[in-house]
Design a protein around this motif. Structure first.
Motif, mmCIF file in Angstrom:
data_model
loop_
_atom_site.group_PDB
_atom_site.id
_atom_site.type_symbol
_atom_site.label_atom_id
_atom_site.label_comp_id
_atom_site.label_asym_id
_atom_site.label_seq_id
_atom_site.Cartn_x
_atom_site.Cartn_y
_atom_site.Cartn_z
ATOM 1 N N GLY A 86 0.837 -1.202 0.000
ATOM 2 C CA GLY A 86 0.000 0.000 0.000
ATOM 3 C C GLY A 86 0.871 1.250 0.000
ATOM 4 N N ALA A 87 0.238 2.398 -0.192
ATOM 5 C CA ALA A 87 0.964 3.670 -0.274
ATOM 6 C C ALA A 87 1.201 4.233 1.124
ATOM 7 C CB ALA A 87 0.165 4.666 -1.109
ATOM 8 N N ASP A 88 2.303 4.968 1.279
ATOM 9 C CA ASP A 88 2.598 5.586 2.581
ATOM 10 C C ASP A 88 1.721 6.820 2.813
ATOM 11 O OD1 ASP A 88 4.888 3.892 3.316
ATOM 12 O OD2 ASP A 88 5.814 4.797 1.552
ATOM 13 N N VAL A 89 1.554 7.608 1.767
ATOM 14 C CA VAL A 89 0.737 8.827 1.879
ATOM 15 C C VAL A 89 -0.275 8.817 0.735
ATOM 16 C CG1 VAL A 89 0.750 11.356 1.810
ATOM 17 C CG2 VAL A 89 2.641 10.133 2.939
ATOM 18 N N ILE A 90 -1.533 9.085 1.064
ATOM 19 C CA ILE A 90 -2.569 9.135 0.024
ATOM 20 C C ILE A 90 -3.203 10.528 0.058
ATOM 21 C CG2 ILE A 90 -4.735 8.145 -0.824
ATOM 22 C CD1 ILE A 90 -3.886 5.486 0.471
ATOM 23 N N TYR A 91 -3.134 11.204 -1.090
ATOM 24 C CA TYR A 91 -3.662 12.567 -1.216
ATOM 25 C C TYR A 91 -5.036 12.447 -1.868
ATOM 26 C CZ TYR A 91 -3.715 17.518 -2.550
ATOM 27 O OH TYR A 91 -4.044 18.836 -2.704
ATOM 28 N N ASP A 92 -6.095 12.805 -1.120
ATOM 29 C CA ASP A 92 -7.446 12.526 -1.611
ATOM 30 C C ASP A 92 -8.333 13.773 -1.691
ATOM 31 O OD1 ASP A 92 -9.855 11.523 -2.363
ATOM 32 O OD2 ASP A 92 -10.304 10.555 -0.453
ATOM 33 N N PRO A 93 -8.477 14.375 -2.888
ATOM 34 C CA PRO A 93 -9.428 15.466 -3.047
ATOM 35 C C PRO A 93 -10.814 14.978 -3.504
ATOM 36 C CG PRO A 93 -7.918 15.406 -4.919
ATOM 37 C CD PRO A 93 -7.649 14.177 -4.109
ATOM 38 N N VAL A 94 -11.005 13.651 -3.595
ATOM 39 C CA VAL A 94 -12.203 13.099 -4.241
ATOM 40 C C VAL A 94 -13.223 12.523 -3.255
ATOM 41 C CG1 VAL A 94 -13.026 11.448 -5.973
ATOM 42 C CG2 VAL A 94 -10.828 12.566 -6.303
ATOM 43 N N GLY A 95 -12.748 11.754 -2.260
ATOM 44 C CA GLY A 95 -13.672 11.145 -1.291
ATOM 45 C C GLY A 95 -14.462 9.989 -1.887
ATOM 46 N N PHE A 105 -14.007 16.612 -1.515
ATOM 47 C CA PHE A 105 -15.015 15.574 -1.778
ATOM 48 C C PHE A 105 -15.667 15.810 -3.137
ATOM 49 C CE2 PHE A 105 -14.927 16.843 2.726
ATOM 50 C CZ PHE A 105 -14.328 15.705 3.265
ATOM 51 N N THR A 106 -14.853 15.884 -4.194
ATOM 52 C CA THR A 106 -15.436 16.190 -5.505
ATOM 53 C C THR A 106 -16.391 15.102 -5.986
ATOM 54 O OG1 THR A 106 -13.485 15.236 -6.561
ATOM 55 C CG2 THR A 106 -13.523 17.628 -6.310
ATOM 56 N N SER A 107 -16.277 13.892 -5.434
ATOM 57 C CA SER A 107 -17.200 12.824 -5.834
ATOM 58 C C SER A 107 -18.607 13.112 -5.338
ATOM 59 C CB SER A 107 -16.749 11.492 -5.230
ATOM 60 O OG SER A 107 -16.872 11.563 -3.814
ATOM 61 N N GLY A 108 -18.724 14.025 -4.371
ATOM 62 C CA GLY A 108 -20.043 14.369 -3.841
ATOM 63 C C GLY A 108 -20.405 13.606 -2.582
#
Ligand SMILES: NC(=O)c1ccc[n+]([C@@H]2O[C@H](COP(=O)([O-])OP(=O)(O)OC[C@H]3O[C@@H](n4cnc5c(N)ncnc54)[C@H](OP(=O)(O)O)[C@@H]3O)[C@@H](O)[C@H]2O)c1
Length: 327
Positions: free
Chosen positions: A208-217, A239-242
Motif C-alpha cells: 500500500g501507499a505511505d501517503v494518500i492525497y485525496d481530493p475526491v472522497g 469531496f469532488t465525488s459528492g
C-alpha cells in the motif's frame, strides 16, 4: 467595469456578465486590474449555494487573480501602483477590477505571466501544506495522488516528486493520465473502472501507499483506506465525488494509519508564519524553474459558462482560467 455576477443560486447559466460601478480600495487594500482569474472547484459549489462559505447576494465569484495594482488604499506602503501581482480575494475575482487586502496580494516573479499567477496560489499552497505539514512526507515514501490531473492533484504530483517521493498519479481516464505525465510521476494508475485497491497493491509490493492525497472522497476513499501502508497517512483534501466518506476505525488500528485533515484557510489563520514561509518557498521554487504550472484551459470572460462546465462535466486538466484582459 464588467463583472460576472451571481444573483441567484444555480448553474453557471444563471450568472450575468454586467456593468457595475468601479471599485475604490479601502484602508489596507489595493485595487487590482484583473488580467486573468482562475476557477477552482469551490467556485462551482459557491454559485450553487453549496459551499461552506457563502457570500451575501449578489456576489461576483472568483478567489484568485493575476493583474496590476492600479490604486492604493489609505495606509498601504508595501505596494506601488504598477506592481504585477497575484491576489487572493475571497470573492470578486471574475471582474475587471477587484479590491484585495494587502495580506492577500503578492508581487510575482518577472518570468510569471498573469494566467499562471491567477492559477498558482490555491493549488500549490494547499498541496504543499498537505504534504509538508500534514503528511510530513519523507524522500522515498510512496505517494498516491487521486484526481491527479485536477488543480490540487496536479500540484501534489509535482510537489511530491520535488520532495523525493515515489509518486503514483491516479485518475479516471487515459487522457487525463497522459496529461499528468507532464509532471513526471513514477507510475500511472487508471481507476476509471472503479477499481483502486488491487491496482495500488500491485504497484507497492502488496504494502500500500505511505501517503494518500485525496481530493475526491466517496468510493475512492473507501478503497484507499484498504491499500495504505503501515504508518500510512490519508490526507482528506476534498469531496469532488459528492460523498463525504467515513473512516473505519479498525482499519486505522490494523495499519497503524492516520486520517489527516487538510484545511488551508484554517492553517493560514492558525499558523500565519508557517503559511507565509510555505508561500515564499513555493515562489522561490517557481523562480528556480522547479515548478511548472500548466494552464490548459483558457476562456474569454464571455465564455464563462463553458469554463464552469469543465468542472461540472469532470473534464479538468491542470488549471482553468478566464482571460479578463490581454497582457
Ligand atoms: N482542504 C483544502 O484546504 C482545500 C483547498 C483547495 C481545494 N480543496 C478541495 O479540493 C477539491 C479539488 O479541487 P480542485 O479545484 O483541484 O478541483 P478539480 O480541478 O476539479 O479536480 C478535482 C478532481 O476530482 C476528480 N473527481 C472525481 N469525481 C468527480 C466528480 N463527480 N466531479 C468532478 N471531479 C471529480 C476529478 O478527477 P478524476 O476524473 O480523474 O477522478 C478531478 O480532476 C475540491 O473539493 C476543493 O474544494 C480543498
Amino acid at each position: 467595469m464588467k463583472a460576472l455576477v451571481c444573483h441567484s443560486y444555480g448553474t453557471s447559466e444563471n450568472l450575468v456578465l454586467e456593468n457595475v460601478n468601479d471599485l475604490a480600495p479601502d484602508k489596507g487594500q489595493v485595487l487590482v486590474e484583473v488580467f486573468a482569474a482562475s476557477l477552482n472547484f469551490p467556485d462551482t459549489l459557491q454559485i450553487q449555494g453549496k459551499y461552506q462559505f457563502q457570500p451575501p447576494m449578489p456576489f461576483t465569484p472568483g478567489s484568485e487573480v493575476g493583474g496590476i495594482v492600479r490604486a492604493l488604499g489609505p495606509g498601504v506602503s508595501e505596494f506601488q501602483v504598477g506592481d504585477r501581482v497575484m491576489a487572493t480575494p475571497s470573492i470578486g475575482g471574475m471582474a475587471e477590477q477587484v479590491v484585495v487586502a494587502t495580506s492577500g496580494v503578492r508581487k510575482i516573479p518577472d518570468n510569471m505571466d498573469f494566467k499562471t499567477a491567477a492559477g498558482f496560489a490555491m493549488v500549490y499552497t494547499t498541496s504543499y501544506h498537505a504534504l509538508k505539514q500534514r503528511a510530513n512526507i519523507k524522500p522515498g515514501e510512496t505517494l498516491l495522488v487521486l484526481g491527479a490531473s485536477g488543480g490540487v492533484g496536479m500540484a501534489a504530483v509535482e510537489l511530491g516528486k520535488m520532495m523525493g517521493a515515489r509518486v503514483i498519479a491516479a485518475a479516471s481516464s487515459d487522457e487525463k493520465l497522459d496529461f499528468v505525465r507532464q509532471a513526471d510521476p513514477d507510475e500511472l494508475l487508471n481507476y476509471g473502472d472503479g477499481e483502486l485497491k488491487e491496482k495500488v497493491k500491485a504497484l507497492t509490493d502488496d504494502k500500500g501507499a505511505d501517503v494518500i492525497y485525496d481530493p475526491v472522497g466517496g468510493n475512492l476513499f473507501d478503497q484507499a483506506t484498504r491499500c495504505i501502508n503501515w504508518n500510512g497517512r490519508i490526507l482528506v483534501v476534498g469531496f469532488t465525488s459528492g460523498r463525504i466518506p467515513e473512516y473505519k476505525a479498525n482499519l486505522a488500528l490494523l495499519k497503524g494509519a492516520s486520517m489527516v485533515g487538510v484545511f488551508l484557510g484554517r492553517f493560514r489563520k492558525e499558523e500565519p508564519v508557517e503559511y507565509e514561509k510555505n508561500f515564499a518557498e513555493l515562489l522561490e521554487f517557481y523562480r528556480q524553474g522547479k515548478l511548472k504550472p500548466i494552464i490548459t484551459q483558457t476562456f474569454a470572460m464571455e465564455e464563462y459558462v463553458a469554463a464552469f462546465n469543465v468542472f461540472s462535466e469532470r473534464r479538468v486538466m491542470g488549471k482553468v482560467v478566464l482571460q479578463i484582459r490581454q497582457e
